[in-house]
Design an enzyme around this catalytic site. Structure first.
Site, PDB file in Angstrom:
ATOM      1  CB  ILE A  82      -0.944   0.005   1.212  1.00 45.43           C
ATOM      2  CG1 ILE A  82      -1.861  -1.229   1.164  1.00 45.43           C
ATOM      3  CG2 ILE A  82      -1.780   1.284   1.236  1.00 45.43           C
ATOM      4  CD1 ILE A  82      -2.754  -1.393   2.367  1.00 45.43           C
ATOM      5  CB  SER A  84       3.748   5.495   2.551  1.00 50.43           C
ATOM      6  OG  SER A  84       4.499   6.351   1.707  1.00 50.43           O
ATOM      7  CE  LYS A  85       0.545  13.324  -0.861  1.00 51.11           C
ATOM      8  NZ  LYS A  85       1.106  14.293  -1.851  1.00 51.11           N
ATOM      9  CB  CYS A 183      10.590   8.378  -2.158  1.00 49.23           C
ATOM     10  SG  CYS A 183       8.986   8.264  -2.982  1.00 49.23           S
ATOM     11  CG  ASP A 190      12.366   6.405   2.093  1.00 43.95           C
ATOM     12  OD1 ASP A 190      11.626   7.276   2.573  1.00 43.95           O
ATOM     13  OD2 ASP A 190      12.166   5.881   0.980  1.00 43.95           O
ATOM     14  CD  GLU A 223       6.625  -1.557   1.656  1.00 40.00           C
ATOM     15  OE1 GLU A 223       5.500  -1.241   2.066  1.00 40.00           O
ATOM     16  OE2 GLU A 223       7.353  -0.781   0.982  1.00 40.00           O
ATOM     17  NE  ARG A 251       9.427  10.649   3.683  1.00 39.19           N
ATOM     18  CZ  ARG A 251       9.978  10.050   2.623  1.00 39.19           C
ATOM     19  NH1 ARG A 251       9.216   9.568   1.676  1.00 39.19           N
ATOM     20  NH2 ARG A 251      11.282   9.901   2.547  1.00 39.19           N
ATOM     21  N   GLY A 252       5.262  11.378   7.663  1.00 38.16           N
ATOM     22  CA  GLY A 252       3.828  11.585   7.596  1.00 38.16           C
ATOM     23  C   GLY A 252       3.065  10.785   8.636  1.00 38.16           C
TER      24      GLY A 252
END
Length: 275
Positions: A82, A84-85, A183, A190, A223, A251-252
């Protein structure tokens, strides 16, 4: 619900409007198989992607906000990760949503996330008070970060990995806090810590550190980086047993902690200094 369009169509790297109401349609799935095509993936494998959500909130039936820490476990063999944002947007869509109780919210999240991942996702919500006294610690194992070595390679090269000459078979855990990748969409860094736990011919720790640092300019999701680490170590060093586990900084409001193992295993979930 599961959007598996090309990555360019994901919310990552684009300006988006945060949802003002519950909206599972913002979730965006990314096929694992695309990245695995270039890796040596074993037929038998174990592991999971463990996410922690630090910005989870909703309204109780009286309109009063509730906050909690969320934990999500996505199995390694789910067809999709999934993005991430989109995950962050989804969690924030609950901010003004009235929810009957914590159990019903867990059930709703498990249904939504499982539909996107393509496999059963486990969700737990933890009241903040339950975390009182949780220590800041480190991944278990011998740190290799103080090795006095020269490094020139900042893109992953599996041939950096070697075993010691006439290496005896050992069981050990080697740890580094120098993992960094980027990213693949935004280029944002990251940061993470990684544990390599294995039984096999003793790995040259200097070669392992050089290899971990070689991901420094690499662009790949968390991942996928762990799966690349696992694949390259397995191919280069041929351990009888191998586990690779990374804990990334958040993050976020989300941190991602993937692990992959050759055998059925389990991992501790320490809170590291950067988490």
């Amino acid at each position: 619900m599961s959007n598996t369009s090309p990555l360019k169509d994901s919310p990552l790297g684009h300006d988006v409007v945060y949802p003002t109401h519950y909206d599972p349609s913002v979730l965006f799935g990314i096929e694992r198989s695309l990245n695995r095509q270039s890796l040596h993936i074993p037929e038998q494998w174990h592991g999971a992607d463990i996410w922690n959500g630090y910005e989870t909130s909703w309204l109780n039936p009286k309109g009063k906000p509730v906050v909690a820490l969320a934990r999500f476990v996505i199995p390694w063999n789910s067809p999709r990760i999934i993005e991430s944002k989109s995950f962050k947007l989804y969690l924030n869509s609950f901010n003004d949503e009235v929810v009957e109780d914590m159990a019903s919210l867990v059930q709703r999240m498990e249904q939504d996330l499982s539909a996107v991942a393509g496999a059963a996702v486990q969700v737990s919500l933890i009241p903040l008070r339950a975390l009182n006294g949780q220590p800041i610690t480190a991944l278990e194992g011998q740190s290799i970060d103080e090795l006095d070595i020269s490094i020139q390679d900042y893109t992953p090269q599996s041939d950096l990995l070697t075993c010691l000459p006439k290496a005896a078979v050992v069981t050990e855990s080697l740890v580094s806090d120098l993992l960094k990748s980027n990213c693949p969409v935004t280029g944002q860094p990251d940061w993470g810590s990684v544990q390599v736990r294995y039984t096999g011919p003793q790995i040259d720790p200097a070669s392992l550190l050089r290899y971990i640092v070689s991901l420094r300019r690499h662009t790949e999701f968390h991942e996928h980086c762990v799966e690349r680490l696992y694949s390259d170590i397995q191919q280069s060093c041929q351990p009888e047993r191998l586990l690779v586990y990374a804990r990334y900084t958040r993050r976020g409001g989300l941190d991602i902690n993937p692990w992959r193992s050759s055998h059925a295993d389990s991992v501790e979930e320490p809170r590291l200094a950067r988490q």
